[in-house]
Write an enzyme that holds these catalytic residues in place. Structure first.
Site, PDB file in Angstrom:
ATOM      1  N   LYS A 111      -5.995   2.190  10.023  1.00  0.00           N
ATOM      2  CA  LYS A 111      -5.237   2.870   9.945  1.00  0.00           C
ATOM      3  C   LYS A 111      -5.183   4.271   9.108  1.00  0.00           C
ATOM      4  O   LYS A 111      -4.937   5.544   9.450  1.00  0.00           O
ATOM      5  CB  LYS A 111      -4.177   3.178   8.331  1.00  0.00           C
ATOM      6  CG  LYS A 111      -3.204   1.231   8.794  1.00  0.00           C
ATOM      7  CD  LYS A 111      -2.559   1.012   7.526  1.00  0.00           C
ATOM      8  CE  LYS A 111      -1.603   0.124   7.916  1.00  0.00           C
ATOM      9  NZ  LYS A 111      -0.518  -0.489   6.754  1.00  0.00           N
ATOM     10  N   LYS A 203      -1.329  -6.577  18.402  1.00  0.00           N
ATOM     11  CA  LYS A 203      -0.588  -7.671  17.339  1.00  0.00           C
ATOM     12  C   LYS A 203       0.507  -6.839  17.987  1.00  0.00           C
ATOM     13  O   LYS A 203       1.089  -5.621  17.666  1.00  0.00           O
ATOM     14  CB  LYS A 203      -1.100  -7.852  15.911  1.00  0.00           C
ATOM     15  CG  LYS A 203      -1.010  -6.903  15.185  1.00  0.00           C
ATOM     16  CD  LYS A 203      -1.420  -6.808  14.491  1.00  0.00           C
ATOM     17  CE  LYS A 203      -1.064  -5.863  12.894  1.00  0.00           C
ATOM     18  NZ  LYS A 203      -1.685  -6.211  10.918  1.00  0.00           N
ATOM     19  N   LYS A 206       5.588  -3.048  12.971  1.00  0.00           N
ATOM     20  CA  LYS A 206       6.300  -2.557  13.165  1.00  0.00           C
ATOM     21  C   LYS A 206       6.482  -1.482  13.455  1.00  0.00           C
ATOM     22  O   LYS A 206       7.275  -1.226  13.312  1.00  0.00           O
ATOM     23  CB  LYS A 206       6.640  -2.410  10.896  1.00  0.00           C
ATOM     24  CG  LYS A 206       6.795  -4.144  10.650  1.00  0.00           C
ATOM     25  CD  LYS A 206       7.460  -3.758   8.607  1.00  0.00           C
ATOM     26  CE  LYS A 206       6.710  -4.664   8.067  1.00  0.00           C
ATOM     27  NZ  LYS A 206       5.864  -5.322   7.689  1.00  0.00           N
TER      28      LYS A 206
HETATM   29  P1  TYM Z   1       3.036  -7.140   6.668  1.00  0.00           P
HETATM   30  O1  TYM Z   1       3.870  -6.190   5.668  1.00  0.00           O
HETATM   31  O2  TYM Z   1       2.164  -5.941   7.009  1.00  0.00           O
HETATM   32  O3  TYM Z   1       3.017  -7.990   7.116  1.00  0.00           O
HETATM   33  C1  TYM Z   1       3.845  -8.986   6.146  1.00  0.00           C
HETATM   34  C2  TYM Z   1       3.387 -10.671   6.628  1.00  0.00           C
HETATM   35  O4  TYM Z   1       4.041 -10.911   7.604  1.00  0.00           O
HETATM   36  C3  TYM Z   1       2.521 -11.197   8.747  1.00  0.00           C
HETATM   37  N1  TYM Z   1       2.705 -10.314   9.924  1.00  0.00           N
HETATM   38  C4  TYM Z   1       2.228 -11.018  11.100  1.00  0.00           C
HETATM   39  N2  TYM Z   1       2.484 -12.836  11.359  1.00  0.00           N
HETATM   40  C5  TYM Z   1       1.948 -13.252  12.621  1.00  0.00           C
HETATM   41  N3  TYM Z   1       2.015 -11.890  13.653  1.00  0.00           N
HETATM   42  C6  TYM Z   1       2.566 -10.676  13.106  1.00  0.00           C
HETATM   43  N4  TYM Z   1       2.289  -9.721  14.406  1.00  0.00           N
HETATM   44  C7  TYM Z   1       2.740 -10.733  12.259  1.00  0.00           C
HETATM   45  N5  TYM Z   1       2.852  -8.934  11.271  1.00  0.00           N
HETATM   46  C8  TYM Z   1       2.391  -9.677  10.213  1.00  0.00           C
HETATM   47  C9  TYM Z   1       1.514 -10.757   7.638  1.00  0.00           C
HETATM   48  O5  TYM Z   1       0.207 -11.340   7.666  1.00  0.00           O
HETATM   49  C10 TYM Z   1       1.773 -11.148   6.665  1.00  0.00           C
HETATM   50  O6  TYM Z   1       2.449 -11.740   6.004  1.00  0.00           O
HETATM   51  N6  TYM Z   1      -1.123  -6.355   2.771  1.00  0.00           N
HETATM   52  C11 TYM Z   1       0.551  -7.446   3.327  1.00  0.00           C
HETATM   53  C12 TYM Z   1       1.799  -7.387   2.066  1.00  0.00           C
HETATM   54  C13 TYM Z   1       1.362  -8.003   0.677  1.00  0.00           C
HETATM   55  C14 TYM Z   1       1.361  -9.156   0.596  1.00  0.00           C
HETATM   56  C15 TYM Z   1       0.485  -9.148  -0.935  1.00  0.00           C
HETATM   57  C16 TYM Z   1       0.881 -10.731   1.036  1.00  0.00           C
HETATM   58  C17 TYM Z   1       1.372  -7.309  -0.704  1.00  0.00           C
HETATM   59  N7  TYM Z   1       0.516  -7.631  -1.484  1.00  0.00           N
HETATM   60  C18 TYM Z   1       0.688 -10.169  -1.656  1.00  0.00           C
HETATM   61  C19 TYM Z   1       0.401 -11.543   0.136  1.00  0.00           C
HETATM   62  C20 TYM Z   1       0.436 -11.685  -0.661  1.00  0.00           C
HETATM   63  C21 TYM Z   1       1.288  -7.070   4.516  1.00  0.00           C
HETATM   64  O7  TYM Z   1       1.488  -5.528   4.425  1.00  0.00           O
HETATM   65  O8  TYM Z   1       2.317  -7.530   5.350  1.00  0.00           O
END
Ligand code: TYM
Length: 340
Positions: A111, A203, A206
């Site tokens: 990022k 991957k 968003k």
């Molecule tokens: P975020 O918002 O980017 O994504 C949310 C969840 O979706 C999963 N994910 C995917 N899984 C499979 N294939 C993909 N292409 C894909 N893109 C996203 C992510 O692995 C995630 O599970 N840092 C985290 C948010 C967070 C969090 C936490 C998660 C903050 N605190 C505590 C677990 C526990 C994030 O940015 O997810």
């Protein structure tokens, strides 16, 4: 009992990767664990968010949680900024974690790119807030997609260092053994890393520039079918078992998506479609995706038209989350030596 925590960042429209890698898997855990699911709005602002979009995406995630089958009576559903203890614990973790640990985070490096002088300090400290999310509730298991693995390893490192640095005080305050648990990463099964439909080396995310690369949870049926039809593939027929997908990233991705949506293993899907071409598989996948996603999208739209119910769910969830969080923080403040 085992406590599960996970979160999603309101920084864009939810897509199939978020659904298959995370949301879908949150639902059955409600029956076996105490479950806490968060909308991590404080994480979202580590990069610039238009405030109106931040609100809209916060509602969208809460709506998706409900539409996918999360029950606000069984699970605690809330947004992070309503439980200020997340910020408080993350500050303490900022003082436990080391600069070098943060510098090694691949998501930060991706990022920040070459321009790390000009990203927010919050983006650098992001994993420490994430550790606070999880450990505030002494969570033992975290369901996430593959891309979060490294962050969860760092969460374990922070827990271990805190337990070690404050070992004497933890004991003196009447806690037996470690204060924070070692958290398990739950990221097994198909579709833990859903790829872009246009490029099997990237991957699904968003923020992808190509409109056809990402299936959003709120896409309508025609658009879902169109995106699957136009998805990049090779020209070969499908193999009859999983090993045959090696080196075929695009094929592996589509079969994995099918398996996850159908709640079947990859081998089961290939037992049915092995030997068939894309002309057969893609329409079947499109039909399945529409069947699973369309009813959720309808329910999400209903909630978003009038978000009152969602606001109530988030407020109620925040109250219940705070009760647990406050208990942890009272102990942490005493352990660290803060005078009250
Ligand atoms: P975020 O918002 O980017 O994504 C949310 C969840 O979706 C999963 N994910 C995917 N899984 C499979 N294939 C993909 N292409 C894909 N893109 C996203 C992510 O692995 C995630 O599970 N840092 C985290 C948010 C967070 C969090 C936490 C998660 C903050 N605190 C505590 C677990 C526990 C994030 O940015 O997810």
């Amino acid at each position: 009992t085992d406590r599960v925590f996970s979160g999603i960042k309101p920084s864009g429209d939810l897509h199939l990767g978020n659904y298959l890698g995370a949301i879908r898997r949150f639902v059955p855990l409600q029956d076996t664990h105490q479950t806490i699911y968060c909308v991590v709005d404080m994480h979202a602002i580590t990069v610039w968010q238009n405030p109106a979009d931040l609100k809209r995406w916060t509602y969208e995630i809460a709506a998706a949680y409900i539409a996918a089958g999360l029950d606000p009576k069984k699970s605690i559903i809330f947004n992070q900024s309503q439980v200020i203890e997340h910020a408080e614990l993350s500050w303490i973790f900022n003082c436990v974690a080391r600069m070098g640990w943060m510098e090694r985070m691949t998501q930060f490096k991706d990022k920040a790119g070459a321009n790390s002088e000009n990203v927010s300090l919050g983006l650098f400290a992001y994993p420490s807030l994430m550790a606070a999310d999880i450990l505030l509730y002494k969570s033992t298991a975290v369901p996430v997609g593959e891309d979060q693995r490294q962050h969860l390893e760092l969460t374990r490192d922070i827990a271990k260092k805190f337990n070690h640095d404050f070992k004497k005080q933890i004991k003196a305050n009447g806690h037996r053994g470690d204060f924070f648990p070692v958290t398990e990463t739950m990221a097994a099964g198909p579709a833990m890393r859903v790829k872009s439909l246009k490029d099997g080396s990237k991957k699904m995310s968003k923020s992808d520039a190509s409109d056809l690369s990402t299936i959003y949870m709120m896409d309508d049926a025609d658009l879902i079918a169109k995106k699957i039809k136009r998805a990049t593939t090779d020209a070969d027929a499908l193999p009859s078992e999983e090993a045959g997908l090696a080196g075929r990233a695009e094929a592996e991705n589509l079969v994995g998506i099918y398996a996850a949506l159908a709640n079947r293993t990859v081998d089961e899907v290939l037992a049915e479609f092995g030997g068939q071409g894309w002309g057969v598989f893609k329409p079947a996948l499109a039909e399945l995706a529409v069947e699973k996603l369309a009813p959720m999208a309808d329910e999400m739209r209903r909630h978003l038209e009038d978000p009152t119910e969602i606001e109530n769910i988030l407020r109620d969830g925040a109250g219940r989350a705070r009760a647990i969080a406050e208990e942890t923080m009272q102990a942490v403040r005493a352990i660290v030596g803060f005078v009250r």
